[in-house]
Scaffold this active site. Structure first.
Site, short mmCIF file in Angstrom:
data_model
loop_
_atom_site.label_atom_id
_atom_site.label_comp_id
_atom_site.label_asym_id
_atom_site.label_seq_id
_atom_site.Cartn_x
_atom_site.Cartn_y
_atom_site.Cartn_z
N THR A 1 0.81 -1.22 0.00
CA THR A 1 0.00 0.00 0.00
C THR A 1 0.84 1.28 0.00
O THR A 1 0.49 2.27 -0.63
CB THR A 1 -0.92 -0.01 1.24
OG1 THR A 1 -1.84 -1.09 1.09
CG2 THR A 1 -1.69 1.28 1.39
N THR B 1 1.00 -4.49 4.34
CA THR B 1 0.72 -4.90 5.71
C THR B 1 0.02 -6.26 5.80
O THR B 1 -0.01 -6.86 6.87
CB THR B 1 -0.15 -3.85 6.42
OG1 THR B 1 -1.32 -3.63 5.62
CG2 THR B 1 0.61 -2.56 6.61
N ASP B 2 -0.55 -6.74 4.68
CA ASP B 2 -1.36 -7.96 4.75
C ASP B 2 -0.57 -9.16 5.28
O ASP B 2 -1.11 -9.98 6.03
CB ASP B 2 -1.92 -8.32 3.36
CG ASP B 2 -2.97 -7.32 2.89
OD1 ASP B 2 -3.34 -6.43 3.68
OD2 ASP B 2 -3.41 -7.42 1.73
N SER C 1 1.59 -7.56 -0.94
CA SER C 1 2.30 -8.51 -0.07
C SER C 1 1.70 -9.91 -0.08
O SER C 1 2.37 -10.87 0.27
CB SER C 1 2.39 -7.97 1.36
OG SER C 1 1.14 -7.96 1.98
N1 ASP Z 1 -2.40 -4.12 1.81
C1 ASP Z 1 -1.94 -4.67 0.54
C2 ASP Z 1 -0.59 -5.38 0.78
O1 ASP Z 1 -0.42 -5.95 1.83
C3 ASP Z 1 -1.91 -3.64 -0.46
C4 ASP Z 1 -1.46 -3.98 -1.83
O2 ASP Z 1 -2.15 -4.73 -2.56
O3 ASP Z 1 -0.43 -3.44 -2.20
O4 ASP Z 1 0.28 -5.39 -0.05
#
Ligand code: ASP
Length: 328
Positions: A12, A79-80, A48
């Protein structure tokens, strides 16, 4: 303040506009009042959820090289899966140098984007000798969490990271890290490696479970973590299937509750924690199921299983080691 190597992986913090593209590492760091001694490594540009074990084995190798060279490290990602990357690095990169993992909850083009503040705080932690010897740290929302405790607890809040049952080990105040307490033991019981070819399954039990998903745990998998009810409980009819699996591969008993330790001898009936451990399952202790899976993966990668079965005492000891001091 020390030198810092920054690894950007996407997520993100780099998802301007929300489409499939991710910004470069240089764009992510642009505008930041970064200390001069920053080395940038534009490592991956992915959400992620798409990070693979191959990516993480390569990342751990590069982080190990950077810290061996006397640098602190910042890993910037989505953050996922951040809590899993941070914990894995904690197992694979044994070093006294500070390693901080950070990201953002709000895209850089949205009001109140938290990326720059998180990045500044993580750089401050990674450059500060006072943050040495703490293991890998998760730094977001001006809080410093030990990777072994940190979890993402909210889908959108910028204060999503928490350490259930312990709280953060420190904070960043006016740009300065303040450590409040230190973990009693290093996270890894010994140096560990990661073999991306190893497969460890994670099966979460649910009400009325008849074990169909356990049946899918076949020769493709070299280990299993069961996210069980409460302090480590399963429906009575699943005891025998779990015991059969535990005769073949290591089966770790974790709790799906989200905090607290598995028990050992409070309940004794069929499907109780005592019964399951008696049938060969290994207690995860305080580790949540996702982290238990990564520890088991690293242990299997590091020789805890072989052609003649698995080293149950060694695997048990690695989990017990994380239960806190004061245990035999
Ligand atoms: N929150 C998502 C991640 O953990 C955002 C994304 O798709 O970049 O990467």
């Amino acid at each position: 303040m020390g030198r810092v190597t920054v690894f950007t992986l996407g997520g993100t913090i780099s998802a301007r506009g929300g489409d499939a593209n991710r910004m470069t590492g240089r764009e992510v760091l642009a505008g930041l009042d970064a200390p001069e001694d920053v080395v940038l490594r534009d490592f991956r540009r992915v959400p992620s959820a798409s990070l693979s074990f191959e990516d993480l084995a390569a990342l751990a190798e590069e982080v190990r090289t950077a810290v061996a060279d006397g640098s602190g490290a910042v890993v910037v990602q989505g953050t996922d899966t951040l809590e899993e990357t941070a914990f894995l690095l904690d197992l694979l990169c044994t070093t006294e140098q500070p390693i901080a993992v950070t990201g953002a909850m709000r895209r850089p083009d949205l009001p109140g984007a938290d990326g720059p503040a998180n990045l500044a705080a993580a750089l401050a932690v990674a450059a500060d000798p006072a943050c040495r010897d703490l293991g890998v740290l998760v730094v977001l929302a001006d809080e410093i969490h030990a990777a072994r405790h940190a979890r993402k607890t909210h889908t959108t809040s910028i204060a999503t990271f928490a350490s259930p049952g312990t709280g953060p080990i420190g904070a960043v105040v006016e740009g300065e890290p303040r450590i409040l307490f230190r973990p009693t033991t290093p996270t890894a019981p010994c140096p560990l490696t990661l073999d991306p070819a190893i497969r460890v399954a994670l099966v979460t039990l649910s009400l009325g479970d008849r074990g169909e998903l356990l049946e899918a745990v076949d020769e493709r998998f070299q280990g299993l973590v069961v996210a069980a009810f409460g302090a480590g409980h399963a429906p009575a009819p699943l005891v025998e299937p779990l015991a059969a699996l535990a005769r073949r591969i290591p089966v770790v008993l974790a709790s799906r509750t989200g905090s607290g330790s598995t028990l050992a001898h409070t309940y004794r009936g069929p499907g109780s924690e005592h019964d399951l451990l008696h049938h060969g399952l290994i207690p995860a202790g305080r580790l949540d199921p996702a982290k238990a899976r990564l520890l088991l993966h690293a242990l299997v990668s590091s020789g805890a299983t072989g052609p003649h079965g698995y080293d149950r005492p060694r695997i048990t000891a690695a989990f017990t080691h994380l239960n806190g001091s004061g245990l035999a």
